[in-house]
Design a protein around this motif. Structure first.
Motif, mmCIF file in Angstrom:
data_model
loop_
_atom_site.group_PDB
_atom_site.id
_atom_site.type_symbol
_atom_site.label_atom_id
_atom_site.label_comp_id
_atom_site.label_asym_id
_atom_site.label_seq_id
_atom_site.Cartn_x
_atom_site.Cartn_y
_atom_site.Cartn_z
ATOM 1 N N GLN A 175 30.390 44.270 43.933
ATOM 2 C CA GLN A 175 29.191 44.733 43.215
ATOM 3 C C GLN A 175 29.466 46.032 42.461
ATOM 4 O O GLN A 175 29.052 46.204 41.300
ATOM 5 C CB GLN A 175 28.050 44.952 44.203
ATOM 6 N N SER A 176 30.178 46.943 43.118
ATOM 7 C CA SER A 176 30.460 48.234 42.485
ATOM 8 C C SER A 176 31.395 48.061 41.293
ATOM 9 O O SER A 176 31.173 48.653 40.218
ATOM 10 C CB SER A 176 31.076 49.169 43.530
ATOM 11 N N ALA A 177 32.443 47.242 41.457
ATOM 12 C CA ALA A 177 33.405 47.032 40.364
ATOM 13 C C ALA A 177 32.708 46.439 39.143
ATOM 14 O O ALA A 177 32.985 46.812 37.993
ATOM 15 C CB ALA A 177 34.539 46.118 40.830
ATOM 16 N N LYS A 178 31.780 45.532 39.386
ATOM 17 C CA LYS A 178 31.044 44.919 38.268
ATOM 18 C C LYS A 178 30.230 45.983 37.531
ATOM 19 O O LYS A 178 30.193 46.028 36.294
ATOM 20 C CB LYS A 178 30.123 43.823 38.827
ATOM 21 N N LEU A 179 29.598 46.881 38.315
ATOM 22 C CA LEU A 179 28.787 47.934 37.690
ATOM 23 C C LEU A 179 29.647 48.926 36.906
ATOM 24 O O LEU A 179 29.163 49.557 35.963
ATOM 25 C CB LEU A 179 27.979 48.684 38.760
ATOM 26 N N LEU A 180 30.920 49.077 37.306
ATOM 27 C CA LEU A 180 31.832 49.964 36.558
ATOM 28 C C LEU A 180 32.362 49.271 35.301
ATOM 29 O O LEU A 180 33.105 49.878 34.529
ATOM 30 C CB LEU A 180 32.990 50.413 37.456
ATOM 31 N N GLY A 181 32.021 48.020 35.128
ATOM 32 C CA GLY A 181 32.346 47.323 33.885
ATOM 33 C C GLY A 181 33.578 46.444 33.932
ATOM 34 O O GLY A 181 34.012 45.920 32.900
ATOM 35 N N PHE A 182 34.157 46.286 35.118
ATOM 36 C CA PHE A 182 35.341 45.425 35.224
ATOM 37 C C PHE A 182 34.948 43.946 35.165
ATOM 38 O O PHE A 182 33.829 43.570 35.531
ATOM 39 C CB PHE A 182 36.061 45.675 36.556
ATOM 40 N N THR A 183 35.909 43.140 34.731
ATOM 41 C CA THR A 183 35.819 41.694 34.949
ATOM 42 C C THR A 183 36.418 41.460 36.331
ATOM 43 O O THR A 183 37.576 41.808 36.581
ATOM 44 C CB THR A 183 36.613 40.933 33.876
ATOM 45 N N VAL A 184 35.608 40.933 37.250
ATOM 46 C CA VAL A 184 35.985 40.921 38.670
ATOM 47 C C VAL A 184 36.528 39.552 39.072
ATOM 48 O O VAL A 184 35.856 38.526 38.910
ATOM 49 C CB VAL A 184 34.776 41.299 39.551
ATOM 50 N N TYR A 185 37.749 39.561 39.592
ATOM 51 C CA TYR A 185 38.356 38.390 40.214
ATOM 52 C C TYR A 185 38.398 38.653 41.719
ATOM 53 O O TYR A 185 38.978 39.648 42.150
ATOM 54 C CB TYR A 185 39.801 38.205 39.752
ATOM 55 N N ARG A 203 35.160 35.379 38.571
ATOM 56 C CA ARG A 203 35.870 34.201 39.086
ATOM 57 C C ARG A 203 36.160 34.441 40.566
ATOM 58 O O ARG A 203 36.479 35.569 40.959
ATOM 59 C CB ARG A 203 37.195 33.980 38.361
ATOM 60 N N VAL A 204 36.081 33.391 41.357
ATOM 61 C CA VAL A 204 36.407 33.497 42.786
ATOM 62 C C VAL A 204 37.425 32.420 43.133
ATOM 63 O O VAL A 204 37.301 31.271 42.687
ATOM 64 C CB VAL A 204 35.149 33.350 43.677
ATOM 65 N N PHE A 205 38.435 32.812 43.889
ATOM 66 C CA PHE A 205 39.558 31.930 44.226
ATOM 67 C C PHE A 205 39.644 31.794 45.742
ATOM 68 O O PHE A 205 39.340 32.737 46.476
ATOM 69 C CB PHE A 205 40.865 32.530 43.692
ATOM 70 N N ASP A 206 40.113 30.630 46.187
ATOM 71 C CA ASP A 206 40.194 30.363 47.631
ATOM 72 C C ASP A 206 41.497 30.948 48.187
ATOM 73 O O ASP A 206 42.584 30.465 47.843
ATOM 74 C CB ASP A 206 40.133 28.848 47.863
ATOM 75 N N HIS A 207 41.372 31.938 49.050
ATOM 76 C CA HIS A 207 42.584 32.576 49.581
ATOM 77 C C HIS A 207 43.368 31.630 50.482
ATOM 78 O O HIS A 207 44.516 31.914 50.827
ATOM 79 C CB HIS A 207 42.244 33.885 50.309
ATOM 80 N N LYS A 208 42.757 30.494 50.855
ATOM 81 C CA LYS A 208 43.479 29.531 51.704
ATOM 82 C C LYS A 208 44.301 28.550 50.865
ATOM 83 O O LYS A 208 45.077 27.770 51.411
ATOM 84 C CB LYS A 208 42.477 28.777 52.581
ATOM 85 N N ASP A 209 44.117 28.575 49.554
ATOM 86 C CA ASP A 209 44.877 27.701 48.653
ATOM 87 C C ASP A 209 46.301 28.267 48.512
ATOM 88 O O ASP A 209 46.463 29.428 48.108
ATOM 89 C CB ASP A 209 44.157 27.671 47.295
ATOM 90 N N PRO A 210 47.337 27.485 48.856
ATOM 91 C CA PRO A 210 48.707 28.027 48.792
ATOM 92 C C PRO A 210 49.097 28.518 47.395
ATOM 93 O O PRO A 210 49.972 29.386 47.265
ATOM 94 C CB PRO A 210 49.589 26.844 49.217
ATOM 95 N N SER A 211 48.468 28.000 46.345
ATOM 96 C CA SER A 211 48.833 28.462 44.995
ATOM 97 C C SER A 211 47.817 29.468 44.435
ATOM 98 O O SER A 211 47.704 29.631 43.219
ATOM 99 C CB SER A 211 48.983 27.268 44.053
ATOM 100 N N VAL A 212 47.128 30.165 45.357
ATOM 101 C CA VAL A 212 46.066 31.074 44.891
ATOM 102 C C VAL A 212 46.601 32.178 43.964
ATOM 103 O O VAL A 212 45.972 32.515 42.958
ATOM 104 C CB VAL A 212 45.283 31.674 46.096
ATOM 105 N N GLU A 213 47.771 32.722 44.294
ATOM 106 C CA GLU A 213 48.293 33.822 43.466
ATOM 107 C C GLU A 213 48.528 33.335 42.031
ATOM 108 O O GLU A 213 48.098 33.968 41.065
ATOM 109 C CB GLU A 213 49.618 34.355 44.042
ATOM 110 N N GLN A 214 49.206 32.187 41.902
ATOM 111 C CA GLN A 214 49.513 31.674 40.560
ATOM 112 C C GLN A 214 48.231 31.289 39.829
ATOM 113 O O GLN A 214 48.108 31.519 38.619
ATOM 114 C CB GLN A 214 50.463 30.468 40.669
ATOM 115 N N SER A 215 47.254 30.753 40.550
ATOM 116 C CA SER A 215 45.977 30.388 39.915
ATOM 117 C C SER A 215 45.300 31.624 39.335
ATOM 118 O O SER A 215 44.742 31.593 38.229
ATOM 119 C CB SER A 215 45.029 29.749 40.921
ATOM 120 N N MET A 216 45.344 32.717 40.073
ATOM 121 C CA MET A 216 44.711 33.956 39.578
ATOM 122 C C MET A 216 45.468 34.494 38.368
ATOM 123 O O MET A 216 44.863 34.925 37.380
ATOM 124 C CB MET A 216 44.640 35.011 40.693
#
Ligand SMILES: NC(=O)c1ccc[n+]([C@@H]2O[C@H](COP(=O)([O-])OP(=O)(O)OC[C@H]3O[C@@H](n4cnc5c(N)ncnc54)[C@H](OP(=O)(O)O)[C@@H]3O)[C@@H](O)[C@H]2O)c1
Length: 342
Positions: A175-185, A203-216
């Protein structure tokens, strides 16, 4: 002499005992707060079980309070009249669990700078969910050198990585990052994605997905974003560093870690990783708390720009329920803040 009930830690690794304590009157700059709701944090059981941050026993732990001002000491802003409904950060940790200052009791002494008056629309349970999360969010921004007046707009294409967006700390960081104007992942389990988006994550990514880093990384490149900052709320330093290394612009990226850095914790060239902590210099810390609690949280609640997060689960039993609540917390919660009603 007036007394009140408290959940007292009588010794290391002992369950809390409910005992009568003398009620101290507030000193200069302090408030006596009648506690209506308490939210639980992992530091509470760490202090109880290991004696961490405990100068001596008996001790009283607990940080997160929703309640009512009962009495104001001298040199307290006139905002805090008796009867004012508040959200308050009890300084148990900073006072090494000295019994007057822990949240786990019916009446607690809290410096006025740690306290926010709350609108009528915020319940005491909701008020209790916020102080630790707000303080830890802003301690993180300060730790990694992010200016308070940061005000990006989406066209600046500045991304913020938040690992653990459904945690108590992470949900306030989002919430704070959004208010500071960032695009929040952010990351969260799939079942919590919609909730974390409702707090402002783009955008929200599933940390349990083995390819989460590459997806982000792929999504950020597609969105044309640069990530110079990140906040690891739950302890996934290597993943955060891997992502920031790929997405940072020139100069180092800055990563706040809510979990302690240990010998052997991951490090990555070009990523400046720091443990989140408020200033330990007394005057600077006082100014920080005053800004975070007296100013920022008050304004954002008045303007409806932040909401209490994550979802509340009440643990029954009042002060007697704290040991049970901490056992539930220790076993792990998902997108949930455990609250005790007094
Ligand atoms: N440095 C400080 O001053 C400070 C202050 C407060 C807290 N802390 C620390 O900050 C950490 C977070 O505290 P908290 O109260 O916010 O925690 P919390 O609410 O209890 O965290 C629970 C959440 O963690 C998420 N999670 C667990 N493992 C994850 C992973 N590998 N990746 C992404 N998400 C994961 C879960 O997400 P899903 O259910 O969506 O999977 C769950 O919603 C704790 O270690 C605490 O000790 C530090």
């Amino acid at each position: 002499m007036a007394t009140h009930l408290a959940a007292v830690a009588t010794g290391k690794d002992q369950p809390f005992e409910i005992q009568d304590r003398q009620t101290r009157m507030p000193g200069p700059g302090e408030l006596l707060i009648g506690v209506k709701s308490i939210a639980l944090n992992s530091i509470d059981y760490k202090c109880r079980d290991t004696g961490f941050a405990v100068a001596s026993f008996p001790a009283v732990m607990g940080s997160d309070v929703g309640g009512v001002v009962l009495k104001a000491g001298t040199n307290v802003p006139s905002t805090f009249k008796p009867g004012t409904r508040v959200s308050a950060f009890a300084p148990a940790f900073f006072q090494r669990c000295a019994p007057d200052y822990g949240a786990f009791q019916q009446k607690v002494i809290i410096p006025a700078r740690n306290v926010t008056p709350i609108p009528d629309t915020i319940s005491f349970n909701e008020a209790a969910t916020m102080p630790m999360a707000v303080v830890t969010t802003w301690s993180g921004w300060w730790t990694i050198g992010l200016p308070r007046n940061t005000a990006f707009s989406p066209s600046d294409k500045q991304g913020m990585l938040v690992w653990g967006g459904s945690s108590s700390v992470g949900s306030m960081v989002v919430q704070s990052a959004k208010l500071l104007g960032f695009t929040v992942y952010a990351t969260a389990s799939a079942k919590n994605h919609e909730y974390v988006k409702s707090l402002g994550a783009d955008r929200v990514f599933d940390h349990k997905d083995p390819s989460v880093e590459q997806s982000m990384i792929d999504a950020a490149k597609g969105d044309g974003l640069t990530f110079q900052y990140g906040y690891d709320a739950v302890g996934a330093l290597q993943s955060c560093q891997n992502i920031l290394k790929e997405l940072k612009g020139s100069g180092p990226a800055h990563l706040a870690s809510a979990t302690p850095l240990m010998p052997g914790s991951p490090t990555t060239d070009g990523i400046d990783t720091k443990f989140v902590v408020a200033s330990l210099e007394e005057e600077e810390q006082a100014e920080q708390f005053s800004f975070w609690m007296n100013v920022w949280l008050k304004e954002k609640l008045e303007k409806n720009e932040i909401v209490p997060s994550p979802k509340i689960q009440v643990v029954e039993g009042g002060l007697h329920g704290i040991n049970k609540g901490l056992a539930i917390l220790k076993a792990g919660v998902s997108c949930t803040k455990l609250v005790i009603e007094i």
